[in-house]
Design an enzyme around this catalytic site. Structure first.
Site, PDB file in Angstrom:
ATOM      1  CG  ASP A  70       2.954   6.749  -2.343  1.00 55.44           C
ATOM      2  OD1 ASP A  70       3.853   5.970  -1.986  1.00 55.44           O
ATOM      3  OD2 ASP A  70       2.967   7.366  -3.424  1.00 55.44           O
TER       4      ASP A  70
ATOM      5  CE  LYS B 263      10.817   2.475  -6.146  1.00 49.81           C
ATOM      6  NZ  LYS B 263       9.452   2.496  -5.641  1.00 49.81           N
TER       7      LYS B 263
END
Length: 255
Positions: free
Chosen positions: A9, A50
């Protein structure tokens, strides 16, 4: 060696100690609508696409109730889009300042490459955000072989496994059992598990931990142990195969 590749990540794992760029942006976006979310509320969905992150926050009981009180109605998908677009604009303003590689990342990745591993990456950021983060991180020594955002997978971010599979295709990795996913959120672990990968949670500097480097280092030995155990429990409950203190712990798993 039992691994051919590792997929990392970004924020909270390889860069941005504590994963603070998105936290700051989400808080300011919600404050625009008269709601101040808690750090726990902001961090719980961390790692997701998001817009899914915003939707998840608006679905939380306290925030949903506050929205109704402040706006005089229940939230809608149009509200999700508006809060997301505001948070996105705020992230784009600051994200380049949060690309500093975390401690031990650069040297650990170098050692992994020397061992013959390919280095991939997935993120909850968009391509536009990554266009700001990637060059800055590279300038400071961290540059994976490839990266994919939800923009590359029809907006299907974590916990969907598709970004992982795009990495495997690009890196020509054919066996999921020989690929490792490393992250700092529950979404990272779920992404890895859904792809069939060995999953690893990082303690120090993670979103799960939620502390700055200064805050973490200021903890007493007893406080640090308690914080580590709490974060470790979160990862293990999400299905993580391993939990390591920092990036150096990845090397121990290569044996």
């Amino acid at each position: 060696m039992k691994f051919d590749g590792i997929i990392f990540d970004w924020a909270g794992t390889t860069v941005d100690y504590g994963c603070f760029a998105p936290v700051k942006a989400f808080i300011e976006a919600f404050e625009h609508y008269g709601i101040t979310p808690t750090l726990e509320e902001v961090r719980k969905p961390m790692g997701m696409l998001k817009i899914d992150h915003v939707r998840t926050m608006l679905s939380m009981d306290r925030i949903s109730q506050l929205w109704e009180e402040k706006q005089g109605r229940k939230w809608t998908e149009d509200d999700v889009r508006k809060v997301y677009e505001l948070s996105e604009s705020k992230i784009l303003e600051i994200v380049h300042n949060y690309a500093q590689p975390k401690p031990y990342v650069v040297e650990t990745v170098e050692k992994l490459r020397e061992m013959g591993l390919k280095i991939g990456s997935t993120t909850g950021y968009t391509d536009e955000m990554m266009a700001l983060v990637v060059p800055e991180a590279a300038r400071m020594g961290y540059s994976p072989d490839c990266w994919f955002s939800p923009d590359s997978t029809n907006k299907k971010g974590r916990p969907y496994p598709y970004m992982v599979f795009r990495n495997m295709e690009k890196l020509e990795l054919k066996d999921v059992s020989r690929v490792m996913k490393v992250g700092d959120t529950v979404s990272d672990i779920l992404e890895g598990k859904n792809a069939g990968l060995v999953t690893v949670g990082i303690l120090e500097g993670s979103s799960v931990m939620g502390l700055t480097q200064e805050e973490y280092e200021a903890l007493s030995e007893k406080e640090r142990e308690a914080a580590d155990k709490k974060a470790e429990k979160t990862y293990l409950e999400a299905g993580a195969d391993y939990v390591v203190r920092d990036m150096r712990g990845i090397l121990d798993l290569m044996q």
